[in-house]
Design a protein around this motif. Structure first.
Motif, PDB file in Angstrom:
ATOM      1  N   ALA A  79       0.823  -1.207   0.000  1.00 12.52           N
ATOM      2  CA  ALA A  79       0.000   0.000   0.000  1.00 12.52           C
ATOM      3  C   ALA A  79       0.862   1.263   0.000  1.00 12.52           C
ATOM      4  N   LYS A  80       1.901   1.274   0.817  1.00  9.91           N
ATOM      5  CA  LYS A  80       2.733   2.482   0.925  1.00  9.91           C
ATOM      6  C   LYS A  80       3.548   2.715  -0.337  1.00  9.91           C
ATOM      7  N   SER A  81       4.079   1.660  -0.943  1.00 10.35           N
ATOM      8  CA  SER A  81       4.862   1.841  -2.168  1.00 10.35           C
ATOM      9  C   SER A  81       3.998   2.385  -3.305  1.00 10.35           C
ATOM     10  N   VAL A  82       2.732   1.967  -3.339  1.00  8.91           N
ATOM     11  CA  VAL A  82       1.806   2.492  -4.345  1.00  8.91           C
ATOM     12  C   VAL A  82       1.449   3.940  -4.030  1.00  8.91           C
ATOM     13  N   ALA A  83       1.124   4.204  -2.756  1.00  8.24           N
ATOM     14  CA  ALA A  83       0.742   5.563  -2.364  1.00  8.24           C
ATOM     15  C   ALA A  83       1.875   6.559  -2.609  1.00  8.24           C
ATOM     16  N   ASP A  84       3.129   6.106  -2.435  1.00  3.83           N
ATOM     17  CA  ASP A  84       4.284   6.979  -2.638  1.00  3.83           C
ATOM     18  C   ASP A  84       4.694   7.079  -4.106  1.00  3.83           C
ATOM     19  N   GLY A  85       4.014   6.369  -4.978  1.00  2.13           N
ATOM     20  CA  GLY A  85       4.331   6.423  -6.401  1.00  2.13           C
ATOM     21  C   GLY A  85       5.561   5.637  -6.806  1.00  2.13           C
ATOM     22  N   LYS A  86       5.998   4.702  -5.964  1.00  2.00           N
ATOM     23  CA  LYS A  86       7.198   3.923  -6.260  1.00  2.00           C
ATOM     24  C   LYS A  86       6.893   2.600  -6.952  1.00  2.00           C
ATOM     25  N   TRP A  87       5.644   2.189  -6.950  1.00  2.00           N
ATOM     26  CA  TRP A  87       5.263   0.904  -7.538  1.00  2.00           C
ATOM     27  C   TRP A  87       3.801   0.957  -7.942  1.00  2.00           C
ATOM     28  N   PRO A  88       3.405   0.357  -9.036  1.00  2.00           N
ATOM     29  CA  PRO A  88       4.200  -0.457  -9.964  1.00  2.00           C
ATOM     30  C   PRO A  88       5.114   0.407 -10.828  1.00  2.00           C
ATOM     31  N   PRO A  89       6.043  -0.220 -11.548  1.00  2.00           N
ATOM     32  CA  PRO A  89       6.915   0.542 -12.437  1.00  2.00           C
ATOM     33  C   PRO A  89       6.099   1.366 -13.429  1.00  2.00           C
ATOM     34  N   LYS A  90       6.487   2.591 -13.623  1.00  2.00           N
ATOM     35  CA  LYS A  90       5.751   3.462 -14.533  1.00  2.00           C
ATOM     36  C   LYS A  90       5.767   2.874 -15.944  1.00  2.00           C
ATOM     37  N   GLY A  91       4.604   2.618 -16.479  1.00  2.82           N
ATOM     38  CA  GLY A  91       4.478   2.015 -17.806  1.00  2.82           C
ATOM     39  C   GLY A  91       4.628   0.521 -17.820  1.00  2.82           C
ATOM     40  N   GLY A  92       5.026  -0.071 -16.698  1.00  4.58           N
ATOM     41  CA  GLY A  92       5.231  -1.516 -16.652  1.00  4.58           C
ATOM     42  C   GLY A  92       3.989  -2.329 -16.937  1.00  4.58           C
ATOM     43  N   PRO A  93       2.849  -1.999 -16.321  1.00  3.73           N
ATOM     44  CA  PRO A  93       1.634  -2.777 -16.577  1.00  3.73           C
ATOM     45  C   PRO A  93       1.173  -2.756 -18.031  1.00  3.73           C
ATOM     46  N   ASP A  94       1.660  -1.789 -18.825  1.00  2.00           N
ATOM     47  CA  ASP A  94       1.257  -1.720 -20.240  1.00  2.00           C
ATOM     48  C   ASP A  94       1.671  -2.973 -21.001  1.00  2.00           C
ATOM     49  N   TRP A  95       2.671  -3.687 -20.509  1.00  3.81           N
ATOM     50  CA  TRP A  95       3.205  -4.850 -21.211  1.00  3.81           C
ATOM     51  C   TRP A  95       2.712  -6.168 -20.629  1.00  3.81           C
ATOM     52  N   LEU A  96       1.760  -6.091 -19.699  1.00  2.00           N
ATOM     53  CA  LEU A  96       1.236  -7.286 -19.053  1.00  2.00           C
ATOM     54  C   LEU A  96      -0.149  -7.626 -19.564  1.00  2.00           C
ATOM     55  N   SER A  97      -0.510  -8.898 -19.431  1.00  2.00           N
ATOM     56  CA  SER A  97      -1.874  -9.327 -19.708  1.00  2.00           C
ATOM     57  C   SER A  97      -2.634  -9.376 -18.383  1.00  2.00           C
ATOM     58  N   PRO A  98      -3.959  -9.508 -18.424  1.00  2.01           N
ATOM     59  CA  PRO A  98      -4.714  -9.600 -17.162  1.00  2.01           C
ATOM     60  C   PRO A  98      -4.533 -10.936 -16.440  1.00  2.01           C
ATOM     61  N   ASP A  99      -3.814 -11.878 -17.027  1.00  5.69           N
ATOM     62  CA  ASP A  99      -3.633 -13.202 -16.439  1.00  5.69           C
ATOM     63  C   ASP A  99      -2.541 -13.141 -15.377  1.00  5.69           C
ATOM     64  N   MET A 100      -2.939 -13.012 -14.118  1.00  7.63           N
ATOM     65  CA  MET A 100      -1.997 -12.843 -13.011  1.00  7.63           C
ATOM     66  C   MET A 100      -2.413 -13.734 -11.850  1.00  7.63           C
ATOM     67  N   THR A 101      -1.440 -14.273 -11.143  1.00  8.11           N
ATOM     68  CA  THR A 101      -1.734 -15.102  -9.971  1.00  8.11           C
ATOM     69  C   THR A 101      -0.858 -14.675  -8.808  1.00  8.11           C
ATOM     70  N   SER A 102      -1.335 -14.937  -7.606  1.00 17.09           N
ATOM     71  CA  SER A 102      -0.577 -14.661  -6.394  1.00 17.09           C
ATOM     72  C   SER A 102      -0.828 -15.781  -5.406  1.00 17.09           C
ATOM     73  N   GLN A 103       0.245 -16.290  -4.788  1.00 22.00           N
ATOM     74  CA  GLN A 103       0.131 -17.330  -3.779  1.00 22.00           C
ATOM     75  C   GLN A 103       1.070 -17.013  -2.621  1.00 22.00           C
ATOM     76  N   ILE A 104       0.627 -17.327  -1.426  1.00 25.77           N
ATOM     77  CA  ILE A 104       1.437 -17.124  -0.225  1.00 25.77           C
ATOM     78  C   ILE A 104       1.934 -18.485   0.241  1.00 25.77           C
ATOM     79  N   ALA A 105       3.244 -18.561   0.477  1.00 21.90           N
ATOM     80  CA  ALA A 105       3.852 -19.826   0.903  1.00 21.90           C
ATOM     81  C   ALA A 105       4.833 -19.561   2.034  1.00 21.90           C
ATOM     82  N   MET A 106       5.086 -20.622   2.809  1.00 20.48           N
ATOM     83  CA  MET A 106       5.976 -20.523   3.957  1.00 20.48           C
ATOM     84  C   MET A 106       7.108 -21.538   3.812  1.00 20.48           C
ATOM     85  N   PRO A 107       8.302 -21.215   4.280  1.00 18.37           N
ATOM     86  CA  PRO A 107       9.457 -22.087   4.059  1.00 18.37           C
ATOM     87  C   PRO A 107       9.283 -23.456   4.715  1.00 18.37           C
TER      88      PRO A 107
END
Length: 203
Positions: free
Chosen positions: A168-196
């Motif tokens: 949240a803070k990196s987005v609010a501060d304008g540090k993420w996502p990379p400027k123009g980076g999402p332009d090269w992505l498709s909507p197909d995205m996944t996220s998973q949380i794992a533990m060692p």
């Protein structure tokens, strides 16, 4: 630059912990360097990720063939319901994955890119990753060398709350996502949380 293999092992119910000793023995008997091993906690459950680094493609493919030609891949065939092994290369500007205690929460994010999106995405990340790491460390970001064009990244956090705060803070501060980076992505995205897992060099 190092080459990486990210193996995804889908197990029977509660099979990840049971499979860990066999996976550890399998990795120790082979080539390459174990970077980390994790069991999922949010997302697709009963899943284990194993990340290994290799000096060259010959090593990587030798290990791939070892898994394909054995009757007991990753030392836990009796607990597996599915196995995939994907080849990656780290983004050009990133150092090799280093062991250490950075978690215990690790987020695995995969973005499918446009067909010509790997290099433009890498250049956007080159500028944006250093300031983003002020909020949380990046373990690695890699582009796929087989299958669909994609970017897989691994981010460690001290807790789920720390993850939410850093994002949240990196987005609010304008540090993420990379400027123009999402332009090269498709909507197909996944996220998973794992533990060692206990034998993981990354904790």
């Amino acid at each position: 630059m190092s080459y990486y293999e990210l193996a995804t092992l889908d197990t029977v119910i509660f099979g990840g912990g049971k499979a860990a000793p066999g996976i550890e023995a399998w990795v120790n008997a082979g080539q390459g360097r174990l970077c980390g091993a994790w069991g999922t906690d949010i997302g697709t459950l009963n899943r284990v990720f194993v990340l290994r680094a290799f000096d060259d493609l010959a090593q990587l493919y030798a290990e791939r063939e070892r898994a394909l030609r054995t009757d007991n891949p990753f030392g836990c065939a009796d607990l597996l319901v599915n196995l995939s092994m994907e080849s990656y290369r780290a983004l050009d500007f990133l150092p090799p994955v280093q062991p250490g205690s950075f978690g215990p929460i690790y987020e695995f994010r995969t973005y499918k890119t446009k067909l010509n999106g790997i290099l433009p995405t890498m250049e956007k990340w080159r500028e944006a990753v250093p300031p983003r790491e002020a909020y949380s460390k990046l373990t690695v970001a890699m582009y796929g060398m087989d299958g669909a064009p994609r970017l897989t990244q691994i981010w460690p956090y001290e807790s789920l709350a720390a993850r939410s705060e850093a994002r949240a803070k990196s987005v609010a501060d304008g540090k993420w996502p990379p400027k123009g980076g999402p332009d090269w992505l498709s909507p197909d995205m996944t996220s998973q949380i794992a533990m060692p897992l206990p034998f993981s060099p990354l904790k």
